[in-house]
Write an enzyme that holds these catalytic residues in place. Structure first.
Site, PDB file in Angstrom:
ATOM      1  N   CYS A 133      84.307  42.733 -37.527  1.00 44.33           N
ATOM      2  CA  CYS A 133      83.493  43.148 -36.376  1.00 44.33           C
ATOM      3  C   CYS A 133      83.079  44.611 -36.488  1.00 44.33           C
ATOM      4  O   CYS A 133      83.869  45.511 -36.203  1.00 44.33           O
ATOM      5  CB  CYS A 133      84.271  42.911 -35.085  1.00 44.33           C
ATOM      6  SG  CYS A 133      83.364  43.401 -33.612  1.00 44.33           S
ATOM      7  N   CYS A 136      83.089  46.475 -33.166  1.00 41.38           N
ATOM      8  CA  CYS A 136      84.422  46.894 -32.712  1.00 41.38           C
ATOM      9  C   CYS A 136      84.949  48.066 -33.544  1.00 41.38           C
ATOM     10  O   CYS A 136      85.550  48.991 -33.005  1.00 41.38           O
ATOM     11  CB  CYS A 136      85.435  45.761 -32.844  1.00 41.38           C
ATOM     12  SG  CYS A 136      84.858  44.138 -32.381  1.00 41.38           S
ATOM     13  N   ASP A 137      84.777  47.991 -34.858  1.00 40.96           N
ATOM     14  CA  ASP A 137      85.532  48.879 -35.752  1.00 40.96           C
ATOM     15  C   ASP A 137      84.686  49.862 -36.557  1.00 40.96           C
ATOM     16  O   ASP A 137      85.247  50.715 -37.258  1.00 40.96           O
ATOM     17  CB  ASP A 137      86.351  48.027 -36.738  1.00 40.96           C
ATOM     18  CG  ASP A 137      87.381  47.164 -36.009  1.00 40.96           C
ATOM     19  OD1 ASP A 137      87.853  47.594 -34.941  1.00 40.96           O
ATOM     20  OD2 ASP A 137      87.696  46.069 -36.494  1.00 40.96           O
TER      21      ASP A 137
END
Ligand code: NAP
Length: 309
Positions: A133, A136-137
């Site tokens: 992701c 997300c990251d």
């Protein structure tokens, strides 16, 4: 017999549990194989509203669980293996040795990111520099070289997003032509920070200090040549597998296995069966959209149950 059984404990499942428990339906939540869902595999979640400093993914799910239990939700640590609907309208859910009964069911079983299946995946996933992701990251790799594996829309989207942070984004694809839509492919390939690595497959993860990603091993599928590519982060984008198969004929699926909902609703073709989150949504796939759908499914289930009385 339960009023409502919620299958799945990601953002959609817990949010449905919070709402149905506050409606006094005393939901029973079936935790599933990955308790807490996909967010428990990420580190810091920085885009969930209400947490300006970010929050650990696992902690966020624990908070949701606690909130649901506070209002009366109960959890059983079992995995639903099959669902049927009896002639009298009651749902039967097979989970191990048990058969559970409910008037309404909310399915929030999510989707599992497809992985490469290479050694070290378990320990590197999340904190070690292996993730699925970019949203997300991605921000954890400022000015660092990273790679995205895959050649579809997801891979192109992830790669393009990662150019905001990374010094270099290698797009590793097993062929010399992207599967992605023309517009997404062109956008990615026009980005000066993205360098395609054609005809290559990732053969190994090479961790360095502290078991963090240092490099990946590559094999050129046309020439057989082996090489190593230095990257701090590996973003695997080779598709998702929605966890929908256990529902059998109760739902219709699209060509990729995602559950089809009634237009604009979380209801499905089976009355009393509602669906929320990534098992039906391949478009947004965010924690907050899954939570929103969990809320919607709970409200629809609550109204549907009231209509049955
Ligand atoms: P996808 O279209 O199925 O593409 C998966 C990619 O991963 C393919 O390029 C495939 O290679 C590669 N791949 C699969 N297994 C692999 C393996 N074991 N090793 C190496 N590579 C592997 O999946 P997706 O990109 O996640 O897209 C899924 C759906 O969501 C699509 O319909 C897509 O259009 C949609 N989507 C839309 C958007 C958007 O419109 N914004 C964004 C993301 C996704 P091959 O090409 O060689 O098969």
């Amino acid at each position: 017999m339960e009023d409502v059984i919620i299958i799945g404990t990601g953002c959609a499942g817990w949010t449905a549990a919070i709402y149905t428990s506050r409606a006094n339906l005393k939901p029973l939540v079936l935790a599933g194989a990955q308790v807490g869902g996909q967010l428990t595999t990420t580190t810091e979640v920085e885009n969930f509203p209400g947490f300006p400093e970010g929050i650990d993914g696992w902690q966020l799910m624990e908070n949701m669980k606690g909130q649901a239990e506070k209002f009366g939700a109960r959890v059983e640590y079992v995995t639903a293996e099959g669902v049927t609907k009896r002639a009298d309208g009651i749902f039967e859910i097979k989970a191990g040795e048990a058969t559970l009964e409910a008037k309404a069911v909310i399915v929030a079983t999510g989707a599992s990111a497809r992985m490469l299946g290479l050694p070290g995946e378990d320990t590197l996933y999340g904190k070690g520099g292996l993730t699925t992701c970019a949203t997300c990251d991605g921000a954890f790799y400022p000015d660092m070289p990273v790679c995205v594996v895959g050649g579809g829309d997801s891979a192109c989207e992830e790669a393009t997003f990662l150019t905001r942070f990374a010094s270099k984004v290698y797009l590793i694809h097993r062929r010399d032509e992207l599967r992605a839509s023309k517009i997404m492919a062109e956008r990615a390939l026009a980005n000066p920070k993205i360098e395609p690595v054609w005809d290559n497959e990732v053969t190994a993860y090479h961790p360095g200090e502290n078991n963090k990603m240092r490099a990946v091993g590559l094999r050129n599928l046309k020439t057989g040549e082996e090489s190593e590519l230095e990257v701090r982060g590996v973003f695997v984008a080779i598709g998702h597998v929605p966890n929908s198969a256990f529902l059998g004929d109760l739902v219709d699926l699209d060509e990729n296995g995602y559950i089809l909902q009634n237009p604009g609703r979380t209801a499905t073709k089976t009355a009393g069966l509602f669906v929320a989150g990534d098992v039906a949504d391949h478009f947004y796939r965010q924690a907050i959209t899954a939570a929103g759908q969990g809320c919607a499914a709970a409200l629809e289930a609550e109204r549907w149950l009231a209509e049955q009385e």
